[in-house]
Design a protein around this motif. Structure first.
Motif, PDB file in Angstrom:
ATOM      1  N   GLU A 120       0.901  -1.231  -0.235  1.00 56.07           N
ATOM      2  CA  GLU A 120       0.080   0.020   0.131  1.00 56.07           C
ATOM      3  C   GLU A 120       0.876   1.300  -0.092  1.00 56.07           C
ATOM      4  O   GLU A 120       0.526   2.172  -0.575  1.00 56.07           O
ATOM      5  N   GLY A 121       2.011   1.319   0.628  1.00 55.58           N
ATOM      6  CA  GLY A 121       2.807   2.346   0.799  1.00 55.58           C
ATOM      7  C   GLY A 121       3.381   2.658  -0.628  1.00 55.58           C
ATOM      8  O   GLY A 121       3.501   3.620  -1.485  1.00 55.58           O
ATOM      9  N   HIS A 122       3.720   1.404  -1.540  1.00 49.62           N
ATOM     10  CA  HIS A 122       4.188   1.795  -2.773  1.00 49.62           C
ATOM     11  C   HIS A 122       2.910   2.305  -3.713  1.00 49.62           C
ATOM     12  O   HIS A 122       3.074   3.222  -4.670  1.00 49.62           O
ATOM     13  N   ALA A 123       1.928   1.647  -3.545  1.00 48.11           N
ATOM     14  CA  ALA A 123       0.827   2.133  -4.300  1.00 48.11           C
ATOM     15  C   ALA A 123       0.301   3.743  -4.186  1.00 48.11           C
ATOM     16  O   ALA A 123       0.221   4.374  -5.092  1.00 48.11           O
ATOM     17  N   ASP A 124       0.414   4.076  -2.789  1.00 52.32           N
ATOM     18  CA  ASP A 124       0.332   5.449  -2.728  1.00 52.32           C
ATOM     19  C   ASP A 124       1.458   6.340  -3.179  1.00 52.32           C
ATOM     20  O   ASP A 124       0.960   7.435  -3.820  1.00 52.32           O
ATOM     21  N   ALA A 125       2.459   5.934  -3.187  1.00 50.43           N
ATOM     22  CA  ALA A 125       3.620   6.831  -3.772  1.00 50.43           C
ATOM     23  C   ALA A 125       3.547   6.835  -5.368  1.00 50.43           C
ATOM     24  O   ALA A 125       3.744   7.939  -5.835  1.00 50.43           O
ATOM     25  N   TRP A 126       3.204   5.561  -5.994  1.00 51.77           N
ATOM     26  CA  TRP A 126       2.949   5.836  -7.400  1.00 51.77           C
ATOM     27  C   TRP A 126       1.744   6.425  -7.872  1.00 51.77           C
ATOM     28  O   TRP A 126       2.143   7.273  -8.787  1.00 51.77           O
ATOM     29  N   ALA A 127       0.703   6.500  -6.968  1.00 54.46           N
ATOM     30  CA  ALA A 127      -0.371   7.215  -7.237  1.00 54.46           C
ATOM     31  C   ALA A 127       0.045   8.889  -7.304  1.00 54.46           C
ATOM     32  O   ALA A 127      -0.604   9.766  -8.089  1.00 54.46           O
ATOM     33  N   LEU A 128       0.819   9.229  -6.260  1.00 54.31           N
ATOM     34  CA  LEU A 128       1.256  10.677  -5.801  1.00 54.31           C
ATOM     35  C   LEU A 128       2.243  11.040  -7.114  1.00 54.31           C
ATOM     36  O   LEU A 128       2.021  12.242  -7.731  1.00 54.31           O
ATOM     37  N   ALA A 129       2.944  10.058  -7.599  1.00 55.71           N
ATOM     38  CA  ALA A 129       3.939  10.416  -8.677  1.00 55.71           C
ATOM     39  C   ALA A 129       2.805  10.734  -9.840  1.00 55.71           C
ATOM     40  O   ALA A 129       3.272  11.848 -10.790  1.00 55.71           O
ATOM     41  N   ALA A 130       1.950   9.768 -10.208  1.00 52.19           N
ATOM     42  CA  ALA A 130       1.056  10.120 -11.392  1.00 52.19           C
ATOM     43  C   ALA A 130       0.681  11.344 -11.281  1.00 52.19           C
ATOM     44  O   ALA A 130       0.318  12.062 -12.303  1.00 52.19           O
ATOM     45  N   ALA A 131      -0.132  11.748  -9.960  1.00 51.20           N
ATOM     46  CA  ALA A 131      -0.734  12.933  -9.922  1.00 51.20           C
ATOM     47  C   ALA A 131       0.252  14.360 -10.387  1.00 51.20           C
ATOM     48  O   ALA A 131      -0.095  14.986 -10.724  1.00 51.20           O
ATOM     49  N   ALA A 132       1.545  13.971  -9.777  1.00 53.52           N
ATOM     50  CA  ALA A 132       2.586  15.021 -10.064  1.00 53.52           C
ATOM     51  C   ALA A 132       2.814  15.149 -11.495  1.00 53.52           C
ATOM     52  O   ALA A 132       3.352  16.276 -12.030  1.00 53.52           O
ATOM     53  N   LEU A 133       2.594  14.305 -12.288  1.00 49.24           N
ATOM     54  CA  LEU A 133       2.551  14.144 -13.760  1.00 49.24           C
ATOM     55  C   LEU A 133       1.390  14.474 -14.482  1.00 49.24           C
ATOM     56  O   LEU A 133       1.248  14.471 -15.651  1.00 49.24           O
ATOM     57  N   GLY A 134       0.343  14.842 -13.755  1.00 49.02           N
ATOM     58  CA  GLY A 134      -0.824  15.339 -14.315  1.00 49.02           C
ATOM     59  C   GLY A 134      -1.938  14.065 -14.747  1.00 49.02           C
ATOM     60  O   GLY A 134      -2.754  14.548 -15.300  1.00 49.02           O
TER      61      GLY A 134
END
Length: 225
Positions: A120-134
């Motif tokens: 879940e920690g990785h899923a949250d971080a990947w989702a945040l990176a995706a948001a940072a990329l728009g």
């Protein structure tokens, strides 16, 4: 420690799994991916290099404290923090990735709760990176993140029993029943990593350990799935 990173742990620049995936990152998106995986490996090192759980916890606490602060208050002189401060996203959420790594410091066999927290920690971080990329979704990169993080954890577990526990957790969450969703072009590295993780967990082999793994990853990099 429930599960340890083994000797020879590689960083983003030398991990074949990451190197291949990052080859499909658009140029303007590459810095976010580099930052994400650099942070992941810094946290991995804090766990792997800790001679005692408390030492690892102290190192991880430093990062958690930073993500609890406003980024304007972050200390100067840490290049990775400076890069993360530039993300167009709520970087406080990266604390979830710290929590996931800390869960591995528990004594005894690797617990299902620790495996879940790690994923879940990785899923949250990947989702945040995706948001940072728009690209906040849908679909989010959660499925791909869980597949890759579980496969990465399994191939670095210190005992075969812990490996089986990770694989059982993946099966229990039905992660192996379907391929990851097609992601936007900017998130193609996540799709490549998800494919690698899926094949690894299904076969019980380390990622990129068979010729077919490479070809499947390249196909995903080119076509998106």
């Amino acid at each position: 420690m429930a599960s340890a990173r083994t000797e020879g742990e590689s960083g983003p620049a030398t991990d074949p799994s990451l190197t291949l995936a990052l080859a499909y990152a658009p140029r303007d998106a590459r810095p976010v991916f580099d930052d994400l995986f650099a942070l992941d490996r810094r946290l991995a090192d804090a766990v792997r290099q800790a001679s005692e759980p408390i030492i690892g916890q102290l190192k991880l606490a430093w990062w958690r404290d930073r993500f609890a602060q406003d980024r304007s208050d972050w200390p100067k002189g840490e290049p990775l923090l400076a890069r993360l401060a530039a993300w167009d996203a709520d970087v406080s959420q990266l604390a979830s990735l710290v929590d996931g790594w800390e869960a591995l410091l528990a004594e005894g066999p690797l617990a299902e709760e620790a495996i879940t927290a790690f994923g879940e920690g990785h899923a949250d971080a990947w989702a945040l990176a995706a948001a940072a990329l728009g690209h906040p979704g849908p679909p989010p990169p959660d499925h791909a993140a869980l597949l890759w993080s579980y496969a990465d954890l399994a191939q670095h577990c210190s005992t075969s029993e812990d490996v089986e526990r990770v694989q059982a957790a993946a099966r229990g969450q039905r992660l192996l029943d379907q391929t990851p969703s097609r992601l936007p072009r900017a998130l193609r590295p996540f799709a490549v990593l998800g494919t690698q993780g899926l094949r690894s967990l299904r076969s019980g082999r380390p990622m990129m350990s068979a010729g077919g793994d490479f070809l499947a990853a390249v196909r995903t990099g080119m076509l998106g799935r």
